[in-house]
Motif scaffolding. Sequence first.
Motif, short mmCIF file in Angstrom:
data_model
loop_
_atom_site.label_atom_id
_atom_site.label_comp_id
_atom_site.label_asym_id
_atom_site.label_seq_id
_atom_site.Cartn_x
_atom_site.Cartn_y
_atom_site.Cartn_z
N TYR A 199 -6.22 3.65 -2.63
CA TYR A 199 -4.82 3.90 -2.98
C TYR A 199 -4.39 5.25 -2.40
O TYR A 199 -5.21 6.04 -1.93
CB TYR A 199 -4.64 3.89 -4.51
N VAL B 129 2.03 3.97 -8.05
CA VAL B 129 0.92 4.30 -7.15
C VAL B 129 1.08 3.46 -5.89
O VAL B 129 1.25 2.24 -5.96
CB VAL B 129 -0.44 4.04 -7.81
N PRO C 141 -1.66 -3.35 1.79
CA PRO C 141 -1.72 -2.65 0.50
C PRO C 141 -0.39 -2.77 -0.25
O PRO C 141 0.68 -2.84 0.36
CB PRO C 141 -2.03 -1.22 0.90
N LYS D 169 2.25 -1.73 -3.74
CA LYS D 169 2.69 -0.67 -4.65
C LYS D 169 2.54 -1.16 -6.08
O LYS D 169 2.96 -2.27 -6.43
CB LYS D 169 4.14 -0.32 -4.35
N ASN E 7 -2.61 0.23 -13.09
CA ASN E 7 -1.98 1.55 -13.03
C ASN E 7 -1.69 2.02 -14.44
O ASN E 7 -0.80 1.50 -15.11
CB ASN E 7 -0.69 1.47 -12.21
N SER F 32 0.14 2.00 -1.91
CA SER F 32 -0.94 1.55 -1.00
C SER F 32 -2.23 1.20 -1.74
O SER F 32 -3.32 1.66 -1.40
CB SER F 32 -1.22 2.62 0.06
N VAL F 33 -2.10 0.34 -2.75
CA VAL F 33 -3.27 -0.06 -3.54
C VAL F 33 -3.87 -1.35 -2.95
O VAL F 33 -3.15 -2.30 -2.66
CB VAL F 33 -2.89 -0.28 -5.01
#
Length: 402
Positions: free
Chosen positions: A150, A93, A119, A121, A87, A95-96
Amino acid sequence: MDGKEVIEHLVALKVMRLTKPALISPKIVTCDFKDLPGNILNNYLKDDATSVVQMETLAAGQFLLLPQSFGNIYLGETFSCYVCVHNETNQPVQSVSIKADLQTSSYRIPLTTQQNTAPLKLDVDETLSDVIHHEVKDLGTHILVCEVTYMSNYNTLASFRKFFKFEVMKPLDVKTKFYNAESDDVFVEAQVQNITSGPIILEQVSLETSPQFTVKSLNEDSDGKSVFGDVTLLQTQESCQYLYCLTPKDNILKDIKLIAAAKNIGKLDIVWRSNLGEKGRLQTSQLKRMTTDYGDIRVTYENLSSKVPVDEPFNFKCKIVNASDRTLDLILKLRSLPDSSLLWCGISNRKLGPLEPGKVIFINLTALPINSGLHNIRGVSLVDLFLKRTYDYDDLASIFVY
């Protein structure tokens, strides 16, 4: 090799191949001090950081060179890489997740463990990473497909992919030869050639036999040590030959049809090390031999001495096997040939049989050598009374007369 960052996305994907470094040595260009360049080239070589002090002209490497490209990989080696998502924005960001697959010409293999978790954060300057290991089992072009998903600033799922192509090449060239002995043993010769770009060490070359055989390696001396020494080192294009003896199991030896049907030999299992200890393993496909066609009758000699004195009779056994599907009525003929150095002692035109299919009969034979030297045992014939066919056996064995 790092994947290029995608500016329009909130996160950046990077992929790096994990492999051992290589030894690097200086490029040697030198001359005699009396030549025109004088000591310029020699001094330049001494100042090279990769040269070894007082051994500049030996190309002895003491520095390690990190991989400069994604590179190629050899069949049987383990493909390893590091995948990370970073990031680089000034806000978290949501739901990665990372997903990585390996695409071959025929199928697609899921690789990463992150795809099985929820996912995550990513805070500012935080990284989500995974290390992938996969044993390569197919030749040809492979494509590593990495996908990042994401939550965008618009609360919608965004994703992008990166593709990394590499070639899987053949590391070894394996050639085999088979010899079917009269004792029903099978000798297997395996030639293993290094066709990689660098030297390798063969750690293990073994033959995993099929259930019909037991195997004995002929690559060790009486003390159990390898005949090739403590280390079997193969430079590029060099080869090494291994020999094995396979003996059919007792239940196979009792039936000549089972012996003829035992075509599957087994598989060669090869383990090697290369490039500072990187391990590779290769197993061949099922090895198959061409079995001997014995026809209706199979004849072998047993209890035969390798050498006998001249003018003294010697005895041995003649083993006759009915390899046909019918009962045989046979006549044994002993022929004294004009140019033969052996004279037969015994009764000729002896009737044998009836001999049932698959059955065996043993006949005691006696011969008298009259000349010294190495001679073929000749003059044995069998007559099939039903077909009126004569079978001559003149090259089944040799004997040394002294």
